[in-house]
Design a protein around this motif. Structure first.
Motif, PDB file in Angstrom:
ATOM      1  N   HIS A 371     -22.666  11.859  31.376  1.00 25.61           N
ATOM      2  CA  HIS A 371     -22.937  13.042  32.188  1.00 25.61           C
ATOM      3  C   HIS A 371     -22.281  14.308  31.647  1.00 25.61           C
ATOM      4  CE1 HIS A 371     -24.873  10.396  34.884  1.00 25.61           C
ATOM      5  NE2 HIS A 371     -23.768   9.810  35.328  1.00 25.61           N
ATOM      6  N   GLU A 575     -25.518  19.170  33.517  1.00 21.70           N
ATOM      7  CA  GLU A 575     -25.728  17.810  33.999  1.00 21.70           C
ATOM      8  C   GLU A 575     -24.478  17.256  34.682  1.00 21.70           C
ATOM      9  OE1 GLU A 575     -28.479  18.546  30.638  1.00 21.70           O
ATOM     10  OE2 GLU A 575     -26.335  18.746  30.941  1.00 21.70           O
ATOM     11  N   GLU A 579     -24.005  16.427  38.592  1.00 20.78           N
ATOM     12  CA  GLU A 579     -23.657  15.065  38.991  1.00 20.78           C
ATOM     13  C   GLU A 579     -22.455  15.052  39.930  1.00 20.78           C
ATOM     14  OE1 GLU A 579     -24.030  10.964  39.192  1.00 20.78           O
ATOM     15  OE2 GLU A 579     -25.388  12.397  38.247  1.00 20.78           O
ATOM     16  N   ALA A 595     -29.920  23.415  31.421  1.00 22.00           N
ATOM     17  CA  ALA A 595     -29.466  22.037  31.269  1.00 22.00           C
ATOM     18  C   ALA A 595     -30.184  21.350  30.129  1.00 22.00           C
ATOM     19  CB  ALA A 595     -29.698  21.275  32.567  1.00 22.00           C
ATOM     20  N   THR A 601     -29.614  12.320  35.999  1.00 25.34           N
ATOM     21  CA  THR A 601     -28.575  12.162  37.011  1.00 25.34           C
ATOM     22  C   THR A 601     -28.984  11.152  38.058  1.00 25.34           C
ATOM     23  OG1 THR A 601     -29.500  13.969  38.315  1.00 25.34           O
ATOM     24  CG2 THR A 601     -27.839  14.554  36.685  1.00 25.34           C
TER      25      THR A 601
END
Length: 607
Positions: A371, A575, A579, A595, A601
């Motif tokens: 992530h 991201e 998250e 992004a 996610t």
């Protein structure tokens, strides 16, 4: 005189005997010249009856009588009978400066029935070094053991018999011996207590060193653990005579003991408070630790000390809290409370992060990805915030290292500092820096819009309580719905307000300890002890929290490993931010379309 096999005429004439006697004065069985061979050996007792009588009572004569021919006799010490020089001659074997060498002929080697090699030990002592340098006033073997009547230490007539040692040492150290005789130790000895310490118990026997020598048993560094500990940390001794035990342990637990262990040459040792040879019980009006004299005693190192300051507990003994005064009881309660707080808080943090760590590893194994991947564009920390964080980081870890270096002097941290003065000044500088950063943060929150917004976003709300429940149900596998958070989640809020509280507590207690003279003028003395306890246990709590809670988020979290770089450049990926903080639509809307597509996610993007 004609030189013979064992006699050198010129040497005999120069000797003490040659200047007084002729051959036949000693060899009385010579009647004619040339005389017969196998003449009887003259006996020293003929002229030296007193010395012979003393020798006969000594250990050497008794050893020879028992069959040990290696034991010393007259010639062993004085040399060839025909070449003996007077003791006043520097070349004489019995000249004072040569006596250690003379005795060392035997006592530099192991001797049956005798421990060690005393002559070698003597060479390293303050007496031995002075004699080697030519000082004829320093003590040599015969000053303590006598010349001819050398007796065992177990012989009550011996000058080195335990009860006689102070008198023997008084030949050179009369002033100290007088003080000792009036002390609690001297009085106990005079009353027949053979367990009472004498000079050699504290200073050593043959290895006596100068008091300024760091290797000396009575140097400030070693008094507590070596000299005084023999009796005052001895369970048998303290129970036998009803004196307080564990005094070395309780001293080492105090600031004085810890600073001494770190290497401080200025901190108080046992003798700083109790005296050296003039030690008296606290009940004696003349004692340096009598309540009426404590202000003056403490004032030797703490100018301005008052009666309130002098009430402090020097020998820290937690087990005595139940029997102590109210202040000590409060200190014990605070200590117990903090221990429970530390165990509970750090235990919760550890289990909380372990649970998240395991679930994230499972997700990583099943789904792959990271992530934290993608363009790092979301501004998580502004430059102003990063500067505050950096100064806080520097001051915090400096305080941790310098603080625990004092509390645990045997740890590796002791090698970082030159001495206790350097450590203490560095600790205080770091503390002052943390206080300054704290005040600046208050200013930042009050006068900067981003600061005010940050505090508002950090305020606890009811959702945080629900989030804690949701996190546990999700990461323990009881729910498939991953919790979503706003700009700051409950863990970050807890850490922030704990930091605010911890900074205040550490600053307040640190200042009370730092300026204890001013503090004792305003509050009871036990407040200082409580402040020290809070300062120490709050430091443990903060350090463990940083390691278990904060460093996990920065390093060990699978979503940020090997490092969350936000504290360096202030940024993180869209991201990752989505998250962790998917409900922060205000921030995410600023980075719409920036992004990456590397990671999917766990929840739908916030619209």
């Amino acid at each position: 005189m004609v030189n013979g096999k064992d006699v050198h005429g010129d040497a005999f004439k120069a000797s003490i005997h040659g200047s007084m006697f002729s051959c036949v004065d000693c060899h009385t069985d010579i009647k004619s010249l040339p005389h017969d061979a196998g003449l009887a050996k003259p006996k020293c007792i003929t002229c030296h009856a007193d010395e012979q009588a003393k020798f006969d009572h000594g250990v050497h004569a008794k050893a020879r009588a028992a069959g040990s021919l290696k034991a010393a006799n007259c010639e062993s010490c004085h040399g060839n009978i025909h070449e003996i020089l007077p003791a006043s001659d520097p070349k004489s074997r019995s000249a004072k400066v040569n006596i250690p060498k003379m005795c060392g002929q035997c006592h530099s080697q192991p001797v049956p029935g005798m421990a060690g090699r005393p002559a070698l030990a003597y060479q390293e002592s303050v007496h031995g070094k002075l004699v080697a340098a030519g000082n004829d006033k320093a003590a040599v073997c015969s000053d303590c053991h006598q010349a001819h009547d050398v007796r065992r230490a177990s012989d009550f007539t011996s000058p080195i018999f335990r009860a006689n040692v102070p008198q023997t040492c008084s030949k050179c150290h009369g002033g100290e011996a007088t003080q000792f005789a009036k002390s609690i130790h001297g009085r106990s000895l005079a009353a027949g207590n053979m367990h009472a310490p004498v000079c050699t118990d504290c200073h050593g026997v043959h290895t006596i060193k100068a008091t300024k020598d760091q290797m000396s048993s009575v140097s400030g560094k070693n008094q507590g653990d070596v000299a005084c500990a023999q009796c005052h940390n001895n369970v048998k001794m303290t129970q036998e005579f009803g004196i307080p035990g564990g005094r070395t342990d309780s001293y080492n637990a105090s600031y004085h003991g810890m600073a001494n262990a770190v290497g401080s040459k200025n901190t108080a040792s046992c003798s700083s408070c109790h005296g050296t040879h003039n030690i008296l019980p606290s009940s004696d009006p003349a004692s340096t630790i009598n309540p009426a004299n404590l202000v003056r005693t403490c004032g030797q190192c703490h100018p301005g000390a008052n009666a309130n300051f002098a009430k402090g507990q020097i020998h820290l003994d937690p087990e005595a809290v139940a029997k102590a005064d109210f202040g000590a009881k409060v200190n014990g309660w605070v200590r117990s409370m903090y221990i429970l707080l530390i165990v509970g808080t750090i235990g919760f943090m550890f289990l909380h992060n372990l649970m998240i760590f395991v679930r994230k590893l499972i997700d990583r194994r099943n789904n792959g990805g990271h992530h934290a991947s993608g363009p790092r564009v979301v501004v998580r920390m502004t430059k102003n915030q990063r500067i505050q964080h950096f100064l806080l980081l520097i001051s915090f870890f400096t305080l941790v290292i310098t603080g625990f270096a004092l509390k645990y002097p045997d740890a590796a941290t002791k090698f970082i500092f030159v001495n206790e003065i350097g450590r203490s000044y560095l600790h205080r500088f770091a503390g002052a820096l943390m206080i300054v950063v704290g005040f600046y943060h208050v200013f930042y929150v009050a006068y900067y819009a981003e600061g005010r917004r940050m505090v508002l976003d950090m305020l606890p709300e009811l959702k945080d309580a629900r989030d804690i429940v949701d996190v546990f149900t999700y990461y323990l596998g009881f729910s498939d719905k991953k919790p979503q958070f706003k700009r700051f989640n409950y863990a970050e809020k807890m850490e922030y307000w704990a930091l605010v509280w911890g900074t205040f507590v550490m600053a307040l207690t640190g200042l009370i300890i730092w300026f204890k003279m001013i503090s004792t003028g305003a509050v009871p003395r036990w407040w200082i002890d409580v402040a020290i306890t809070i300062h120490f246990y709050e430091a443990i709590l903060a350090t463990l929290a940083i390691i278990v809670w904060h460093l996990y988020q920065v390093i060990a979290d699978p979503d940020t490993y090997p490092l969350n770089f936000a504290f360096i450049d202030g940024k993180m990926s869209v991201e990752h931010y989505q998250e962790e903080h998917g409900l922060d639509s205000a921030t995410l809307s600023q980075y719409a379309g920036e992004a990456g597509d590397e990671v999917k996610t766990h929840h739908e993007p916030t619209k």
